[in-house]
Design an enzyme around this catalytic site. Structure first.
Site, PDB file in Angstrom:
ATOM      1  N   ASP A  42       0.831  -1.216   0.000  1.00  5.41           N
ATOM      2  CA  ASP A  42       0.000   0.000   0.000  1.00  5.41           C
ATOM      3  C   ASP A  42       0.862   1.261   0.000  1.00  5.41           C
ATOM      4  O   ASP A  42       0.332   2.371  -0.055  1.00  5.41           O
ATOM      5  CB  ASP A  42      -1.031  -0.009   1.136  1.00  5.41           C
ATOM      6  CG  ASP A  42      -0.417  -0.119   2.505  1.00  5.41           C
ATOM      7  OD1 ASP A  42       0.823  -0.234   2.612  1.00  5.41           O
ATOM      8  OD2 ASP A  42      -1.176  -0.080   3.499  1.00  5.41           O
ATOM      9  N   SER A  43       2.200   1.104  -0.007  1.00 10.86           N
ATOM     10  CA  SER A  43       3.082   2.262  -0.251  1.00 10.86           C
ATOM     11  C   SER A  43       2.787   2.834  -1.638  1.00 10.86           C
ATOM     12  O   SER A  43       3.199   3.946  -1.945  1.00 10.86           O
ATOM     13  CB  SER A  43       4.552   1.852  -0.149  1.00 10.86           C
ATOM     14  OG  SER A  43       4.839   0.811  -1.059  1.00 10.86           O
ATOM     15  N   ASP A  81      -1.064  -6.130   0.016  1.00 10.50           N
ATOM     16  CA  ASP A  81      -1.441  -5.532   1.302  1.00 10.50           C
ATOM     17  C   ASP A  81      -2.947  -5.389   1.430  1.00 10.50           C
ATOM     18  O   ASP A  81      -3.611  -4.904   0.485  1.00 10.50           O
ATOM     19  CB  ASP A  81      -0.846  -4.121   1.417  1.00 10.50           C
ATOM     20  CG  ASP A  81       0.482  -4.094   2.130  1.00 10.50           C
ATOM     21  OD1 ASP A  81       0.750  -4.996   2.947  1.00 10.50           O
ATOM     22  OD2 ASP A  81       1.262  -3.161   1.870  1.00 10.50           O
ATOM     23  N   LYS A 109      -0.986  -9.418   3.056  1.00 14.47           N
ATOM     24  CA  LYS A 109      -0.179  -8.953   4.195  1.00 14.47           C
ATOM     25  C   LYS A 109      -1.035  -8.044   5.070  1.00 14.47           C
ATOM     26  O   LYS A 109      -1.793  -7.226   4.544  1.00 14.47           O
ATOM     27  CB  LYS A 109       1.070  -8.213   3.701  1.00 14.47           C
ATOM     28  CG  LYS A 109       1.918  -7.622   4.837  1.00 14.47           C
ATOM     29  CD  LYS A 109       3.319  -7.261   4.398  1.00 14.47           C
ATOM     30  CE  LYS A 109       3.466  -5.953   3.684  1.00 14.47           C
ATOM     31  NZ  LYS A 109       2.997  -4.751   4.411  1.00 14.47           N
ATOM     32  N   GLU A 111      -0.848  -5.580   8.808  1.00 13.10           N
ATOM     33  CA  GLU A 111       0.074  -4.933   9.745  1.00 13.10           C
ATOM     34  C   GLU A 111      -0.357  -5.169  11.191  1.00 13.10           C
ATOM     35  O   GLU A 111      -1.535  -5.062  11.521  1.00 13.10           O
ATOM     36  CB  GLU A 111       0.108  -3.418   9.488  1.00 13.10           C
ATOM     37  CG  GLU A 111       0.733  -3.044   8.158  1.00 13.10           C
ATOM     38  CD  GLU A 111       0.872  -1.537   7.964  1.00 13.10           C
ATOM     39  OE1 GLU A 111       0.619  -0.756   8.904  1.00 13.10           O
ATOM     40  OE2 GLU A 111       1.249  -1.147   6.843  1.00 13.10           O
ATOM     41  N   GLU A 176       9.782  -3.728   9.870  1.00 17.01           N
ATOM     42  CA  GLU A 176      10.061  -2.399   9.304  1.00 17.01           C
ATOM     43  C   GLU A 176      10.624  -1.474  10.370  1.00 17.01           C
ATOM     44  O   GLU A 176      10.030  -1.298  11.446  1.00 17.01           O
ATOM     45  CB  GLU A 176       8.766  -1.812   8.714  1.00 17.01           C
ATOM     46  CG  GLU A 176       9.010  -0.412   8.151  1.00 17.01           C
ATOM     47  CD  GLU A 176       7.961   0.064   7.151  1.00 17.01           C
ATOM     48  OE1 GLU A 176       7.000  -0.688   6.871  1.00 17.01           O
ATOM     49  OE2 GLU A 176       8.121   1.195   6.660  1.00 17.01           O
TER      50      GLU A 176
HETATM   51  O1  KIV Z   1       3.585  -1.107   1.403  1.00 17.40           O
HETATM   52  C1  KIV Z   1       4.755  -1.497   1.343  1.00 17.40           C
HETATM   53  O2  KIV Z   1       5.489  -1.211   0.390  1.00 17.40           O
HETATM   54  C2  KIV Z   1       5.256  -2.278   2.450  1.00 17.40           C
HETATM   55  C3  KIV Z   1       6.733  -2.429   2.550  1.00 17.40           C
HETATM   56  C4  KIV Z   1       7.276  -1.194   3.170  1.00 17.40           C
HETATM   57  C5  KIV Z   1       7.110  -3.636   3.320  1.00 17.40           C
HETATM   58  O3  KIV Z   1       4.521  -2.720   3.262  1.00 17.40           O
END
Ligand code: KIV
Length: 247
Positions: A42-43, A81, A109, A111, A176
């Protein structure tokens, strides 16, 4: 659990490499280069959509980008994510995780130590990658991207969360911005691979945001990444050359 996820589980101590992919060309280029795991992180909210942080990213955004990545038909495992507030309850998490898994991806994924949610998803056969340390979806509460594990209390909490995640059935854990000696300790402590980002060199693998690795956004370069290309400058320079051409 599919064979790609089984393979990731076996990468303890083997320098696993993970890069983010947000669209078709990026997925295709990274896959053809042999990157074994692509993360639709989600970055993408910051690096492709221009948001200030990941709390603006929606399920529709993640589906749109995951679909583009899947059109590249990658050999790599694809992990996506679950975005901000899309897994607040087990029912919501199951609904959204199934939507994403139905795109043909390999895992999702989440968090933090959301153990009930993780157990519910794993119980439905959905492979889960965990994520501890600095949690970008908690940025508003945290007030900034800070190194985690400096105090004894924080260390103990992260150790407990890593053990809890392992017990709940995650197949790998992203660490992270975890202080490097703690990341090393966790790597020895838990049986699934740790994948570090800004957490030193002693995790089982490393993940990077591809845009940071290739210098796509010269106006933002995180301290933990040494860019190996200057894609942003190449684009600017190609645009300038095009402007000055007389044809
Ligand atoms: O969203 C993302 O790119 C991530 C990485 C920083 C692991 O979760």
């Amino acid at each position: 659990m599919n064979s790609k996820i089984e393979w990731i589980k076996k990468q303890k101590g083997k320098s696993l490499r993970v890069l983010t992919a947000t669209d078709y060309p990026m997925a295709r280029l990274l896959d053809e280069a042999g990157i074994p795991v692509l993360l639709v992180g989600d970055s993408l909210g910051m690096v492709t959509l221009g948001y200030p942080d990941t709390t603006h990213v929606t399920m529709s955004d993640m589906i749109h980008h995951a679909q583009a990545v899947m059109r590249a038909q990658p050999h790599a495992a694809v992990v996506v994510d679950l975005p901000y507030q899309s897994y607040e309850t087990t029912d919501l998490a199951l609904f959204n995780a199934k939507k994403i898994m139905n795109l043909g991806v390999d895992a999702v994924k989440v968090e933090g130590a959301c153990l009930e949610v993780i157990r519910a998803l794993v119980g439905e056969g959905i492979p889960i990658m965990g994520h501890l340390g600095m949690l970008p979806q908690s940025i508003l509460k945290e007030g900034g991207y800070k190194i985690k594990g400096r105090s004894e209390i924080e260390r103990a909490q992260i150790v407990k969360e890593a053990l809890d995640l392992e017990k709940s059935g995650v197949f790998a854990i992203v660490l992270e911005l975890v202080i490097s000696d703690l990341a090393k300790e966790l790597t020895h402590l838990i049986s699934v691979p740790t994948i570090g980002i800004g957490s030193g060199n002693e995790c089982d693998g490393q993940v990077l945001v591809t845009h940071d690795l290739v210098g796509f956004s010269p106006w933002f370069q995180p301290k933990h990444v040494k860019p190996l290309a200057e894609v942003g400058h190449s684009i600017s320079s190609a645009a300038s050359s095009f402007l000055s051409r007389s044809d």
